[in-house]
Design an enzyme around this catalytic site. Structure first.
Site, PDB file in Angstrom:
ATOM      1  N   GLU A 155     -20.004 -16.297   4.997  1.00  0.00           N
ATOM      2  CA  GLU A 155     -18.915 -15.555   4.343  1.00  0.00           C
ATOM      3  C   GLU A 155     -17.952 -14.924   5.354  1.00  0.00           C
ATOM      4  OE1 GLU A 155     -18.121 -15.762   1.397  1.00  0.00           O
ATOM      5  OE2 GLU A 155     -19.897 -16.398   0.284  1.00  0.00           O
ATOM      6  N   ASP A 208     -26.055 -22.672   3.423  1.00  0.00           N
ATOM      7  CA  ASP A 208     -25.773 -21.313   3.894  1.00  0.00           C
ATOM      8  C   ASP A 208     -26.632 -20.321   3.119  1.00  0.00           C
ATOM      9  OD1 ASP A 208     -24.345 -21.981   1.652  1.00  0.00           O
ATOM     10  OD2 ASP A 208     -22.383 -21.562   2.526  1.00  0.00           O
TER      11      ASP A 208
HETATM   12 ZN    ZN Z   1     -18.206 -17.413  -0.570  1.00  0.00          ZN
HETATM   13 ZN    ZN Z   2     -20.006 -20.005  -0.468  1.00  0.00          ZN
END
Ligand code: ZN
Ligand code: ZN
Length: 418
Positions: free
Chosen positions: A149, A79
Site C-alpha cells: 500500500e 501482498d
Molecule cells: Zn490497495
Molecule cells: Zn491492493
C-alpha cells in the site's frame, strides 16, 4: 504432466481450512511493514508443506521455493498488508483491530484491499501444488510481499537481495481481487495499471495581517490558482487519446481568518500509462507552479519533493496470452478481458528486479447477485463497494476457490510454457 484436474482435485479437501484461514486473516489485519503475524503464519505453513522458506526478506517478506524436478520456474506473488480503515461491513468476522502507525497514531486496521484474499489463495495453491507433485515438474516460488500500500515492499525485497536468494523465474504472476462478479477472472495484455508519482509542492508567500493584503504575498490565493491551472495539464495539454490523471489530494495553508500565512502546501498524485505522457505532466507541473509563483511575485521559488514513484504495470503479451488461453479453457465464459485500471501497484518492481516477464490479472470478488442488480440499475459506482472502502467485502464463495484455481491454472500453463 501439468495436470490441472489432478492438482485441483484436492481443492475440496482444503476448502474449510482455506475459508477459516481467510476469516482469520480478515479479522487480524496488519498495517504495511507490520505484517509479522501474517508472515509467520505463511512461513510455518509453507515449511510444513516441504517448501524451502526465506523469511524477513525486505522486512516481513516470505518466499517459499518448491523444487520439483527439471523444468521452468514460475513465481506467484501475493501482498499481505492492510489499510488504516475502520471496517463497516458488518460481517461476523469483521476486523476490530487497531494499531500504531508510523507517525505514532493509533488507527483502525482493515483488509479493505483484499490482500487477505491474495494470501489465502496463494497459500492454498502452494498446498495443492505440494500435494500433487507427480502432476507437474519445475520450480514453484510463492512470494508473500509486505508493504504494497505504501509501495515500498517490492523494492525492499529486491534491495534485500531477493534475486540472489531465489531461482530466477521464467515468469512472474500476480492477481488482485476487484469489485467485479465473484467467480470471474480478467486478463489484459499491455498496460494494465498506471504509474503513480506523488509530488509535494511548497509555495512560499509573505505573511501579514489579514487586513493588509497589499503588504503580503498571499499563498492561499497562489495555491488556488495553481490547483485550477494544473487541471489544464490534463484537459488542454494531454491528448484525449492518452490516459492521464492529476489529483491535488491535499492542500494546506494558514491557521486563522485574520492572518495571511507564509506557506501553502500541496500534495499531488500524477498517474499515466506511458513514460512520455508522465514526463510531460511532471515537466508541466513544475512549469505551471513556477510561473504562478512569478505571477504572484512570490519571494522564493517553489519547492518540489518527489516521492513514492510507482512504475506502470505492463503485462507481457506472450505470458498474458498463455494465461488467458488457459483461463479460457478452464473458466470458459467466466474469463474475460480486463479494462485498464487507474490504480497502481509495485508488483512490477519484483518481476523486473528478477528479470521475469509477467502478467497481473483481476479476480472478481463481489456477490454476483448484488453486482447484477447494481449493473441493471446503473448503480455500480454507488452500490458496489470498491477497493479501500470500509464496506469492501468480497464473498468467500466462490472468490477463494476461483482465485486458487486461477493461480494453479496459470502456474501450470506457464510451467508448461504455453
Ligand atoms: Zn490497495
Ligand atoms: Zn491492493
Amino acid at each position: 504432466m501439468y495436470d490441472v484436474a489432478e492438482v485441483l482435485g484436492r481443492l475440496d479437501d482444503i476448502r474449510s481450512w482455506q475459508e477459516d484461514l481467510y476469516r482469520h486473516l480478515h479479522a487480524h489485519p496488519e498495517l504495511s511493514r507490520q505484517e509479522h503475524a501474517t508472515a509467520a503464519l505463511v512461513a510455518r505453513d509453507l515449511r510444513e508443506r516441504g517448501y524451502e522458506v526465506l523469511e524477513h526478506v525486505g522486512g516481513t517478506g516470505v518466499v517459499g521455493v518448491l523444487e520439483n524436478g527439471p523444468g521452468r520456474t514460475v513465481l506467484v506473488r501475493a501482498d499481505m498488508d492492510a489499510l488504516p480503515v475502520r471496517e463497516a461491513t458488518g460481517l461476523d468476522y469483521a476486523s476490530t483491530v487497531t494499531a500504531v502507525d508510523a507517525t505514532g497514531a493509533t488507527v483502525p486496521v482493515m483488509h479493505a484491499c483484499g490482500h487477505d484474499v491474495h494470501v489465502s489463495c496463494l497459500l492454498s495453491a502452494a498446498r495443492l501444488l505440494a500435494a500433487a507433485r507427480s502432476a507437474w515438474s519445475g520450480t514453484f516460488v510463492a512470494l508473500f510481499q509486505p508493504d504494497e500500500e505504501l509501495v515500498g515492499g517490492a523494492q525492499a525485497m529486491i534491495d534485500d537481495g531477493l534475486a540472489a536468494a531465489v531461482p530466477r523465474p521464467d515468469v512472474a504472476l500476480a492477481q488482485h481481487v476487484l469489485p467485479l462478479p465473484a467467480g470471474t477472472v480478467w486478463t489484459r495484455p499491455g498496460p494494465v495499471l498506471s504509474s503513480a508519482d506523488t509530488v509535494r509542492v511548497t509555495l512560499t508567500g509573505r505573511g501579514a495581517h489579514g487586513s493588509m493584503p497589499q503588504d503580503a504575498v498571499d499563498p492561499v490565493v497562489l495555491a488556488a490558482a495553481v490547483v485550477l491551472r494544473l487541471q489544464t495539464l490534463v484537459s488542454r495539454e494531454t491528448s484525449p487519446h492518452d490516459f492521464a490523471c492529476l489529483t491535488v489530494g491535499r492542500l494546506a495553508a494558514g491557521s486563522a481568518a485574520n492572518i495571511i500565512p507564509e506557506l501553502a502546501e500541496l500534495e499531488i498524485s500524477v498517474r499515466t500509462y506511458e513514460a512520455e505522457v508522465r514526463r510531460r505532466l511532471l515537466d508541466g507541473l513544475e512549469r505551471v507552479v513556477t510561473a504562478e509563483c512569478r505571477a504572484s511575485d512570490a519571494p522564493t521559488p517553489p519547492r518540489f519533493e518527489y516521492s513514492a514513484h510507482c512504475r506502470a504495470t505492463v503485462n507481457d503479451p506472450r505470458v498474458t496470452a498463455i494465461v488467458a488461453e488457459a483461463f479460457g479453457a478452464h473458466f470458459g465464459a467466466a474469463a474475460s478481458e480486463l479494462e485498464r485500471q487507474t490504480a497502481s501497484e509495485d508488483f512490477a518492481v519484483i518481476a523486473d528486479g528478477l528479470g521475469a516477464p509477467y502478467t497481473y490479472w483481476g479476480l472478481g470478488g463481489i456477490d454476483p447477485g448484488l453486482y447484477g442488480r447494481a449493473s441493471v440499475a446503473r448503480r455500480l459506482t454507488t452500490d458496489v463497494p470498491v477497493l479501500h472502502s470500509p464496506h469492501f467485502a468480497p464473498v468467500i464463495r466462490p472468490t477463494l476457490a476461483t482465485g486458487t484455481e486461477a493461480i494453479v491454472v496459470a502456474t501450470l500453463a506457464c510451467l508448461r510454457g504455453g
